[in-house]
Scaffold this active site. Structure first.
Site, mmCIF file in Angstrom:
data_model
loop_
_atom_site.group_PDB
_atom_site.id
_atom_site.type_symbol
_atom_site.label_atom_id
_atom_site.label_comp_id
_atom_site.label_asym_id
_atom_site.label_seq_id
_atom_site.Cartn_x
_atom_site.Cartn_y
_atom_site.Cartn_z
ATOM 1 N N PRO A 17 36.337 38.198 53.158
ATOM 2 C CG PRO A 17 36.852 36.597 54.865
ATOM 3 C CD PRO A 17 35.856 36.665 53.706
ATOM 4 C CG MET A 18 39.956 39.819 50.941
ATOM 5 S SD MET A 18 39.737 40.532 49.021
ATOM 6 C CE MET A 18 38.416 41.470 49.233
ATOM 7 C CD GLN A 71 37.995 34.560 57.602
ATOM 8 O OE1 GLN A 71 38.988 35.332 57.524
ATOM 9 N NE2 GLN A 71 37.326 34.042 56.767
ATOM 10 C CB CYS A 102 44.973 32.904 55.859
ATOM 11 S SG CYS A 102 46.165 34.209 55.547
ATOM 12 C CE LYS A 141 37.013 32.697 51.990
ATOM 13 N NZ LYS A 141 38.383 32.699 51.503
ATOM 14 C CG ASN A 204 36.638 32.574 47.807
ATOM 15 O OD1 ASN A 204 37.618 32.476 48.460
ATOM 16 N ND2 ASN A 204 36.345 33.859 46.875
ATOM 17 N N GLY A 205 36.616 31.764 44.679
ATOM 18 C CA GLY A 205 37.881 31.861 43.768
ATOM 19 C C GLY A 205 37.711 32.054 42.327
ATOM 20 C CG ASP A 206 40.650 32.276 39.832
ATOM 21 O OD1 ASP A 206 41.132 32.897 40.522
ATOM 22 O OD2 ASP A 206 41.134 31.200 39.172
ATOM 23 N NE ARG A 229 42.993 36.897 44.461
ATOM 24 C CZ ARG A 229 43.670 36.210 43.483
ATOM 25 N NH1 ARG A 229 45.002 36.323 43.165
ATOM 26 N NH2 ARG A 229 43.215 34.867 42.951
#
Length: 333
Positions: A17-18, A71, A102, A141, A204-206, A229
């Site tokens: 979710p972004m 979310q 966040c 999250k 999650n991450g990279d 991203r």
């Protein structure tokens, strides 16, 4: 892997979710190319309870994108409970996700999002009460902790599980890191390997490619991998399918058209020329950042001015002309 009764199969990939990114057009495309789960932009509980129009519009989902999660974030127990009930009753998502991760200042400095990592009792109260208030599976999250001196995720994961959540997504950074440095998956792996943890753990991450996702599954044993991203401007990242330049540019065009059509449909203005133009511009505002960030255009000489032109485009025709110019330039490389 299952969340509630939803079976995602083996090693599923989720779209993170972004805010200002995971609009309905983008979600549809990511789903088409293999995302097992997609999420809306995050939703302010306070604004939802107050029926703020722009916030309520984020609850719009379609059957084609299911399973889909919504979310929510906030710092007040009654508001979070009421917001979760509104989401369940009005949008009927497959999952309600609580955002305790966040890191942006306007959210975290007010005690919401990752700000909750400085008030664990309240974080747990919110989680416990939301789980009790809805029938929809509730997930969370969050991050490793507030900073490197407070890496609390291992204990927090157990506490959240005891509150009744049905899955936990962990971003491998602290709030203090924001999005800098490299995500540390070591603690994510430790949470997954903990003998008391029985809910699915989502890492999650990279994650920038399917190969990196596969490596994370192999090394850390997570149940799912969430990609954030790296999806900007390339919703096809979830697929092993090899796409041509022509196909990729056509997909970016489609993303814009989906957003324009969806906004017009929501506002019921298909027959009003002036309002159609307004909706077209709204669709462009919501999409042109995706296009300008797309790695498709990597390698085009002096692309900076073209990117600026994309970000300033005010009509679909103008943006389509720029994309066609990019198509031509890429074929000349």
């Amino acid at each position: 892997m299952k969340i509630g009764t939803i079976d995602f199969g083996e090693r599923p990939l989720f779209l993170a979710p972004m805010e200002d990114v995971t609009d309905i057009g983008f979600r549809h495309l990511c789903k088409r190319f293999g995302a097992a789960m997609v999420y809306t932009e995050f939703v302010s509980a306070e604004a939802l309870v107050r029926s703020v129009k722009s916030t309520v519009s984020k609850l719009t989902i379609s059957d084609e994108e299911r399973p889909v999660g919504i979310q929510i974030y906030g710092r007040d127990v009654p508001q979070m409970v009421e917001a979760a009930q509104i989401v369940e009753n009005e949008a009927h998502p497959d999952i309600i996700d609580l955002n305790f991760g966040c890191p942006v200042k306007k959210v975290a400095s007010k005690g919401a999002g990752a700000g909750m990592l400085r008030n664990i009792p309240l974080l747990l109260d919110i989680t416990r009460e939301v789980v009790k208030a809805v029938k929809t599976p509730v997930t969370v999250k969050t991050r490793l902790g507030w900073d490197s001196e407070n890496l609390i995720i291992t204990d927090l994961a157990e506490q959240l599980q005891d509150c009744g959540i049905q899955a936990l997504t962990i971003h491998g950074r602290t709030r203090s890191q924001m999005y800098t440095g490299e995500a540390d998956w070591t603690l994510i792996g430790e949470v997954k390997a903990h003998p008391r943890i029985h809910i699915p753990i989502i890492g999650n991450g990279d994650i920038r490619s399917l190969d990196e996702a596969e490596a994370a599954f192999n090394r850390y044993g997570v149940d799912a991998v969430m990609i954030g991203r790296a999806t900007f401007g390339q919703p096809w990242i979830f697929s092993r399918q090899q796409l041509s330049i022509d196909e990729k540019i056509d997909i970016l065009k489609e993303q814009l058209l989906i957003n324009i059509d969806r906004i017009s449909e929501m506002k019921g203005t298909k027959d009003d020329t002036k309002k159609r133009r307004s909706n077209e511009y709204r669709g462009i505002l919501h999409t042109r950042r995706h296009l300008a960030a797309s790695p498709v255009f990597k390698g085009i000489p002096d692309f900076r001015q073209t990117r600026i032109a994309m970000l300033r485009a005010e009509s679909a025709d103008e943006l389509f002309d720029i994309l066609e110019q990019c198509r031509h330039r890429l074929k000349q490389l």
